[in-house]
Design a protein around this motif. Sequence first.
Motif: not given
Lengths: 172, 170
Positions: B30-38, B41-45, B73
């Motif tokens: 969920l955190v990646q879905a929300l914050l990835f635009p900021a 890297p991926v899988a960094y929740g 991020i």
Amino acid sequence: MDPLAKDVAIMLVPIVTIILGFIIGWLGQRSGFCSIGGIRDFFLFRQTRLLKGYVGLILSAFVFYLIFSLIVPSAFPNFFWLIENPGGILAAIPGAPGGLSVAATIICMLVGGIFVGIIGTLLGGCPLRQLVMTSEGNIKSGFFVIGMLVGALVFSGFILGWVVDLFALIGI
Amino acid sequence: MTSTPAKKGIDTILKKPIAAGIIIGFAAALVQALLFPAGGPVAYGFCVACHSRDFIDVIWNNIFGTSLFAAPISLAGALPVLTIVGVLIGAVVAALVYREFRLKKATALGCVKYTLGGFFFMVCALLMGACPYRIALRIGYGDLIALFGLVAIVIGVLIGVKIALKKMEA
């Protein structure tokens, strides 16, 4: 669905992560969740209580990455790695540190991982467990956390550069 | 303190590590879905090692004007990821609510041992680019290199268990 606008997401970073941390801290305190502890208990006592938690984390991460990647595809680049990863199956996903080659990354993984396992086992837990034990009033764990923070500064300041230089020198 | 049956019921579930694992996996996605635009890297929740590194490095950079490494991020805005602060607060609150807060004193030698342990643990974890939690997330994300990390951790734990058993015999 479109992802959040970039400036909104940037503003949300500290708020969302501190809430996430609070939830994980609560869960960690209630359940005694520990990754290294799970593997250790399995080898020592054939107990799977904690190990189930860690395996559950891997499976749940996969399932929810899959679900959320269908809802907000652009926030999950290179998921479905078998099809989408341009570097092939063994190429690291973006975000692996230092921009090292695949071979160098695997060497770092193996060396780092073995010592992470040894230290975690001998000092009674993975870093999350140490944070939680600190919060429960364990002073030794508090010093572990201080050591971690100093280690992070020294790694970013010096060791990261040395590692990159070393691999450049031996040409891996 | 008398707790209501409902509260007890939820706590019984939350006391199971598998429930914690599933919730953390969900939260990380969920955190990646929300914050990835900021920033990636991926899988960094969730990662204790990387998020501690980001936290302390950004503070250090702000105070001393250095440019130590942190994930994009954490460099995007004024504040880095605050997961570690959240974990400490969350665990303190849970320990106080359930009256499990006990001050455990330590010897000076123990403190030195744990400080050094934390130091080397962090260096090795950052060498891997992940603590055991981000390894789990990366495997969930389909990063096969992370599997090497998991295998290495398992080997390390086996060695650690051997050392611990030897110490107990001696």
